[in-house]
Design an enzyme around this catalytic site. Structure first.
Site, PDB file in Angstrom:
ATOM      1  N   HIS A   1      44.139  47.672  34.318  1.00  0.00           N
ATOM      2  CA  HIS A   1      43.199  48.798  34.193  1.00  0.00           C
ATOM      3  C   HIS A   1      42.981  49.214  32.739  1.00  0.00           C
ATOM      4  O   HIS A   1      43.714  50.071  32.216  1.00  0.00           O
ATOM      5  CB  HIS A   1      43.730  50.001  34.965  1.00  0.00           C
ATOM      6  CG  HIS A   1      43.678  49.868  36.445  1.00  0.00           C
ATOM      7  ND1 HIS A   1      42.616  50.318  37.192  1.00  0.00           N
ATOM      8  CD2 HIS A   1      44.565  49.329  37.313  1.00  0.00           C
ATOM      9  CE1 HIS A   1      42.852  50.075  38.481  1.00  0.00           C
ATOM     10  NE2 HIS A   1      44.024  49.464  38.581  1.00  0.00           N
TER      11      HIS A   1
ATOM     12  N   GLU B   1      40.727  51.148  31.587  1.00  0.00           N
ATOM     13  CA  GLU B   1      40.285  52.547  31.530  1.00  0.00           C
ATOM     14  C   GLU B   1      41.467  53.511  31.487  1.00  0.00           C
ATOM     15  O   GLU B   1      41.293  54.692  31.156  1.00  0.00           O
ATOM     16  CB  GLU B   1      39.362  52.861  32.721  1.00  0.00           C
ATOM     17  CG  GLU B   1      40.039  53.057  34.055  1.00  0.00           C
ATOM     18  CD  GLU B   1      40.383  51.760  34.783  1.00  0.00           C
ATOM     19  OE1 GLU B   1      40.794  51.835  35.963  1.00  0.00           O
ATOM     20  OE2 GLU B   1      40.249  50.671  34.172  1.00  0.00           O
TER      21      GLU B   1
ATOM     22  N   CYS C   1      40.557  45.523  39.126  1.00  0.00           N
ATOM     23  CA  CYS C   1      41.466  45.672  40.253  1.00  0.00           C
ATOM     24  C   CYS C   1      40.715  45.446  41.571  1.00  0.00           C
ATOM     25  O   CYS C   1      40.328  44.329  41.868  1.00  0.00           O
ATOM     26  CB  CYS C   1      42.163  47.032  40.197  1.00  0.00           C
ATOM     27  SG  CYS C   1      43.694  47.120  41.168  1.00  0.00           S
TER      28      CYS C   1
END
Length: 220
Positions: free
Chosen positions: A196, A198, A89
């Site tokens: 993302h 994560e 990002c």
């Protein structure tokens, strides 16, 4: 493989990334402050991560100020020596501003912040992965010449798609050129992506597709 996560003023996904790498992938993680310069504890077998967020408040262009931080000068040197670098990002935006990756991230085509699950696909993997996006400036753009080079060198690592893996502009959350969600450099050691992983790496989150993203990067 050891990981270093750079923390900028305005980073807000640094602890998410730390948790995913430390607890889900069981990796050693060292947090790195943007004003520091020392990367001597890392070898080129390790990886530096630039997390998501709003570094320096996204003043000027996203990532434009972070690119000049002391730590980023060391990260650029680390990458140029062959060390692995991953930007997610805002981290992807910083990599493009640093010219470690080609192209630029422009404001979303609909001129609105987008925050939702998206599907992305890697050509070699062939499976649609559900990975969240959360950005206002995620529309990847590059010249036709650069895009053709990315295609020819297999540098496009992820494209937006539907849940069955069909690459369709209707499922592109930001209007990115050629549905591009992530790319790598020609040497194959610097990676950038808008979604993302994560945030999708633990069964308690109801989604573990992010672990497959890390595996594709060779970071599992």
């Amino acid at each position: 493989m050891k990981f270093g996560i750079v923390v900028f003023p305005g980073s807000n996904c640094d602890r998410d990334m730390q948790d995913a790498l430390q607890n889900d992938l069981k990796k050693e993680v060292i947090m790195l402050w943007h004003k520091d310069k020392d990367l001597s504890m890392f070898t080129t077998d390790d990886c530096i991560v630039l997390p998501g967020g709003f570094s320096y408040g996204d003043y000027l262009r996203c990532g434009a100020i972070a690119r000049f931080s002391p730590m980023m000068q060391s990260v650029i040197e680390f990458a140029n020596k062959g060390g692995k670098v991953l930007g997610v990002c805002n981290g992807f935006q910083i990599l493009c501003e640093s010219h470690l990756l080609p192209g630029v991230l422009l404001p979303n085509g609909q001129q609105q912040f987008v925050c939702k699950n998206s599907f992305i696909i890697n050509d070699a993997n062939g499976k649609a992965l559900k990975i969240p996006v959360a950005h206002g400036d995620g529309r990847y753009y590059a010249s036709e010449e650069v895009l053709n080079q990315l295609e020819a060198n297999n540098q496009i690592i992820f494209r937006y798609c539907d849940e069955k893996g069909n690459i369709d502009p209707a499922y592109n959350p930001n209007g990115a050129t050629r549905n591009i969600a992530g790319i790598r450099n020609k040497a194959g050691n610097v990676f950038g992506m808008m979604p993302h992983p994560e945030r999708a790496s633990n069964k308690e989150l109801g989604n573990m597709d992010g672990l497959e993203v890390f595996r594709i990067f060779g970071m599992n």
